[in-house]
Design an enzyme around this catalytic site. Structure first.
Site, PDB file in Angstrom:
ATOM      1  CB  ILE A  14      -0.390  -0.034   1.492  1.00  0.00           C
ATOM      2  CG1 ILE A  14      -0.657  -0.552   2.350  1.00  0.00           C
ATOM      3  CG2 ILE A  14      -2.144  -0.698   0.280  1.00  0.00           C
ATOM      4  CD1 ILE A  14      -1.485   0.131   3.826  1.00  0.00           C
ATOM      5  CG  ASP A 127       7.408  14.709   9.287  1.00  0.00           C
ATOM      6  OD1 ASP A 127       6.710  15.930   9.203  1.00  0.00           O
ATOM      7  OD2 ASP A 127       7.488  14.069   9.530  1.00  0.00           O
TER       8      ASP A 127
END
Ligand code: 3AM
Length: 306
Positions: A14, A127
């Site tokens: 994926i 992040d």
């Protein structure tokens, strides 16, 4: 000690990146879906980042964080078996569908719950960006990718290394100044602008120029603020205070009674639940209106990856 190759059946790849790859797999014992991140451990820096990610995931379990279910060392790779998030990233959602203010409020609230949990445990994510917010079609919203996160202590509660993804970085980070958990709140404010305008400020600039503009510029502004409710604008201004002390914490954004910018009193349920779904960004191509329904938690009724 178990062999993950027999424990899981891999279904499809994926995604991939510098770290290695992520695949969707079935847990043979339960039949449940999992995501397996296979991280190539060659190179010292990668080892540190990986161990960091694993430690933070294992030590911080919360419904708004992508949880690690298992981990294995397979030859030169570390396999992190995680909850599978079938709705893709928030970045995909921003690209592919219209997100109403109501849905944006719900997504922001879920992220704030995850951040409040991390910050209460002295962890800064560092992040936060739409690529690192994962969605599930049952409505769950979870923060992912803890590779850059920092573990603080009550005694040592500041960091100063310039870490993150440029366009989402807070002014104090790009300037190399000491910073604390509120850098994640700035980044969430940038995600808010992304959800509303479908792009981040300075998106056409290089990382270096974007960092310079963040350091020297003022508070990021919406291009057409009048299209949005006063509460949404107020929420963004609480997150995007350049002065870290004036920036709200995750807990404050979730809990504190406050007055909206236009004077609306917000109840103790908090700011986020009270954005009005009536104020929505309307000028969008018709094909993006298909999932406009303003239900609060079942935010993503349709599979995104088609
Ligand atoms: O490359 P894209 O953006 O399509 O969403 C993550 C990203 O997809 C996905 O793996 C790709 C590389 O990071 N991903 C990461 N963790 C995941 C998880 N727990 C995940 N997808 C589902 N569940």
């Amino acid at each position: 000690m178990e062999n993950p190759v027999t424990k899981y059946t891999e279904l499809e790849n994926i995604g991939s990146g510098g770290f290695g790859e992520v695949c969707r797999a079935l847990d043979n014992a339960t039949g449940g879906e999992v995501a397996i991140k296979k991280i190539n451990l060659q190179g010292l820096r990668r080892k540190e980042v990986t161990v960091n990610e694993l430690m933070v995931m294992k030590m911080n379990r919360n419904p708004n964080l992508v949880n690690c279910l298992d981990s294995y060392l397979v030859d030169d790779e570390l396999w992190l078996v995680m909850e599978y998030m079938d709705g893709g990233t928030l970045s995909d959602a921003i690209d592919e569908m219209y997100i109403s203010e109501y849905e944006m409020a719900a997504i922001s609230r879920e992220c704030l719950q995850g951040l409040d949990f991390l910050h209460s445990n002295y962890v800064i994510h560092r992040d936060v960006k739409s690529y690192n917010i994962l969605l599930r079609t049952d409505g769950s919203v979870k923060l992912a990718d803890f590779g850059l996160s920092a573990q603080l202590t009550p005694e040592q509660n500041r960091r100063s290394s310039v870490v993150g993804t440029s366009w989402w970085m807070a002014p104090e980070v790009v300037k190399g100044q000491p910073y604390g958990p509120k850098v994640d709140i700035w980044s969430l404010g940038i995600v808010g602008i992304e959800m509303v305008e479908r792009q981040v400020p300075h998106c056409n600039e290089s990382p270096t120029l974007a960092e310079l503009l963040i350091a020297t510029g003022g508070t990021p502004q919406l291009q057409q603020p009048k299209l949005f409710s006063a509460l949404l604008r107020h929420f963004l201004s609480c997150c995007l205070q350049k002065n870290e002390e004036r920036r709200w914490s995750a807990k404050e954004l979730l809990q504190v009674k406050c007055k909206g910018a236009a004077g609306q009193t917000v109840s103790e349920d908090g700011l986020l639940l009270h954005w009005s779904p009536r104020h929505q960004m309307s000028p969008l191509p018709p094909h993006l209106h298909f999932c406009k329904s303003p239900f609060l938690l079942k935010i993503l009724p349709l599979p995104l990856k088609h």
